[in-house]
Design a protein around this motif. Structure first.
Motif, PDB file in Angstrom:
ATOM      1  N   GLN A  30       0.835  -1.205   0.000  1.00  0.00           N
ATOM      2  CA  GLN A  30       0.000   0.000   0.000  1.00  0.00           C
ATOM      3  C   GLN A  30       0.868   1.252   0.000  1.00  0.00           C
ATOM      4  O   GLN A  30       0.598   2.211  -0.721  1.00  0.00           O
ATOM      5  N   LEU A  31       1.900   1.235   0.813  1.00  0.00           N
ATOM      6  CA  LEU A  31       2.764   2.424   0.909  1.00  0.00           C
ATOM      7  C   LEU A  31       3.513   2.644  -0.402  1.00  0.00           C
ATOM      8  O   LEU A  31       3.693   3.784  -0.839  1.00  0.00           O
ATOM      9  N   GLU A  32       3.929   1.545  -1.043  1.00  0.00           N
ATOM     10  CA  GLU A  32       4.707   1.668  -2.287  1.00  0.00           C
ATOM     11  C   GLU A  32       3.890   2.310  -3.412  1.00  0.00           C
ATOM     12  O   GLU A  32       4.452   2.905  -4.322  1.00  0.00           O
ATOM     13  N   THR A  33       2.544   2.173  -3.347  1.00  0.00           N
ATOM     14  CA  THR A  33       1.726   2.771  -4.411  1.00  0.00           C
ATOM     15  C   THR A  33       1.185   4.144  -3.994  1.00  0.00           C
ATOM     16  O   THR A  33       0.385   4.728  -4.722  1.00  0.00           O
ATOM     17  N   ASN A  34       1.607   4.632  -2.841  1.00  0.00           N
ATOM     18  CA  ASN A  34       1.123   5.932  -2.362  1.00  0.00           C
ATOM     19  C   ASN A  34       2.031   7.026  -2.928  1.00  0.00           C
ATOM     20  O   ASN A  34       3.230   7.073  -2.619  1.00  0.00           O
ATOM     21  N   SER A  35       1.449   7.909  -3.740  1.00  0.00           N
ATOM     22  CA  SER A  35       2.289   8.900  -4.434  1.00  0.00           C
ATOM     23  C   SER A  35       2.871   9.935  -3.479  1.00  0.00           C
ATOM     24  O   SER A  35       3.828  10.619  -3.828  1.00  0.00           O
ATOM     25  N   ARG A  36       2.315  10.050  -2.260  1.00  0.00           N
ATOM     26  CA  ARG A  36       2.824  11.044  -1.311  1.00  0.00           C
ATOM     27  C   ARG A  36       3.889  10.466  -0.382  1.00  0.00           C
ATOM     28  O   ARG A  36       4.502  11.205   0.389  1.00  0.00           O
ATOM     29  N   ALA A  37       4.080   9.159  -0.456  1.00  0.00           N
ATOM     30  CA  ALA A  37       5.029   8.521   0.466  1.00  0.00           C
ATOM     31  C   ALA A  37       6.463   8.819   0.063  1.00  0.00           C
ATOM     32  O   ALA A  37       6.801   8.837  -1.124  1.00  0.00           O
ATOM     33  N   GLY A  38       7.305   9.071   1.060  1.00  0.00           N
ATOM     34  CA  GLY A  38       8.742   9.192   0.821  1.00  0.00           C
ATOM     35  C   GLY A  38       9.392   7.836   1.042  1.00  0.00           C
ATOM     36  O   GLY A  38       8.846   6.809   0.621  1.00  0.00           O
ATOM     37  N   ASP A  39      10.497   7.827   1.753  1.00  0.00           N
ATOM     38  CA  ASP A  39      11.218   6.561   1.983  1.00  0.00           C
ATOM     39  C   ASP A  39      10.349   5.565   2.734  1.00  0.00           C
ATOM     40  O   ASP A  39       9.621   5.938   3.665  1.00  0.00           O
ATOM     41  N   ILE A  40      10.440   4.309   2.336  1.00  0.00           N
ATOM     42  CA  ILE A  40       9.747   3.225   3.058  1.00  0.00           C
ATOM     43  C   ILE A  40      10.827   2.245   3.500  1.00  0.00           C
ATOM     44  O   ILE A  40      11.503   1.637   2.655  1.00  0.00           O
ATOM     45  N   ILE A  41      11.004   2.136   4.798  1.00  0.00           N
ATOM     46  CA  ILE A  41      12.041   1.246   5.329  1.00  0.00           C
ATOM     47  C   ILE A  41      11.341  -0.033   5.779  1.00  0.00           C
ATOM     48  O   ILE A  41      10.503  -0.003   6.680  1.00  0.00           O
ATOM     49  N   GLU A  42      11.647  -1.113   5.086  1.00  0.00           N
ATOM     50  CA  GLU A  42      10.968  -2.387   5.359  1.00  0.00           C
ATOM     51  C   GLU A  42      11.941  -3.290   6.098  1.00  0.00           C
ATOM     52  O   GLU A  42      13.020  -3.579   5.577  1.00  0.00           O
ATOM     53  N   LEU A  43      11.584  -3.709   7.286  1.00  0.00           N
ATOM     54  CA  LEU A  43      12.492  -4.528   8.092  1.00  0.00           C
ATOM     55  C   LEU A  43      11.887  -5.894   8.356  1.00  0.00           C
ATOM     56  O   LEU A  43      10.737  -5.988   8.806  1.00  0.00           O
TER      57      LEU A  43
END
Ligand SMILES: NC(=O)c1ccc[n+]([C@@H]2O[C@H](COP(=O)([O-])OP(=O)(O)OC[C@H]3O[C@@H](n4cnc5c(N)ncnc54)[C@H](OP(=O)(O)O)[C@@H]3O)[C@@H](O)[C@H]2O)c1
Length: 231
Positions: A30-43
């Protein structure tokens, strides 16, 4: 349609812990397709060696978060550990199995709170979500069973509530909440969900993020649809 997480600043930075899980990976998508999202740190444990049973490991991952973040999702958890599933009755209670439930479902997330919550941006609205479970509600418990998992999630809720109160002093715009995702079709629920209505991880992720976006109060225990759950 309104973009998800419109209450967070443009370019908001996210951390998803437990990114390999059914719900965690759907939240990442969901976050990856959000145009307003910046960095997404997946742990995740599998890919990044993120082990929530080791504080030094959690501390080291949190220390790498620079600059600060706006969304933290702790999507880790377990119902079956070392092939031991939830107890049907008190007779099946085993101290080691119970301790394992507390280590994964309470102490690990508490250490995540300790090291990751200070990484939230102090200057703006931020959200930290901890995946809990309705069965952790003491007031809502009418069936019994699942003693260790229930108790570990009830304790998690207390951790989240306590952390939310402390956070008000340093991060007055932070929302820190426990959220029940519903019955979601993931490896965790698969052995127990027969006969229950369930949703896909994708649907759960959408509703969780929608509800998180709309939260106006910190320190709550809510369901995926925004309804409050009694403690
Ligand atoms: N699915 C449901 O119906 C449901 C209902 C109520 C509440 N919940 C809660 O929602 C959360 C997510 O559940 P899910 O259904 O997405 O489960 P899942 O698919 O089994 O994912 C669990 C995640 O937790 C991680 N994890 C477990 N132990 C760990 C450890 N020691 N160190 C690091 N990571 C660890 C797993 O990592 P690995 O991939 O490395 O194992 C995985 O990423 C849990 O807290 C669960 O209790 C789920």
């Amino acid at each position: 349609m309104k973009e998800q997480l419109s209450s967070l600043p443009d370019g908001f930075r996210s951390v998803v812990i437990g990114a390999s899980g059914g719900i965690g990976s759907a939240i990442c998508e969901q976050l990856e397709t959000n145009s307003r999202a910046g960095d997404i740190i997946e742990l995740s444990r599998k890919r990044d060696g993120f082990e929530l049973l080791e504080e030094s490991n959690i501390r080291a991952h949190a220390a790498r978060l620079e600059p600060s973040v706006h969304l933290i999702v702790c999507a880790t958890g377990a119902l079956t550990i070392n092939n031991i599933g939830p107890e049907k009755s008190l007779r099946q209670l085993d101290p080691d199995a119970m301790l394992s439930q507390f280590r994964v479902n309470t102490i690990g997330p508490a250490l995540i709170a300790k090291h990751f919550l200070p990484r939230l941006d102090r200057r703006t609205r931020t959200i930290a979500l901890f995946l809990s479970a309705r069965v952790g509600s003491i007031g809502d418990n009418r069936l019994g069973g699942w003693m260790s998992y229930r108790a570990s999630k009830a304790a998690l809720n207390q951790v989240v509530r306590t952390a939310s109160i402390e956070m008000v002093r340093t991060h007055p715009s932070a929302i820190v909440a426990s959220i029940h995702p519903g019955t979601v079709r993931t490896p965790l629920s698969e052995p127990y969900s027969r006969g229950h209505s369930s949703v896909s991880p994708d649907e759960a992720a959408r509703t969780i993020l929608r509800t998180a976006n709309d939260l106006t109060q910190t320190g709550l225990f809510v369901a995926y649809d925004g309804t409050f759950i009694e403690w």
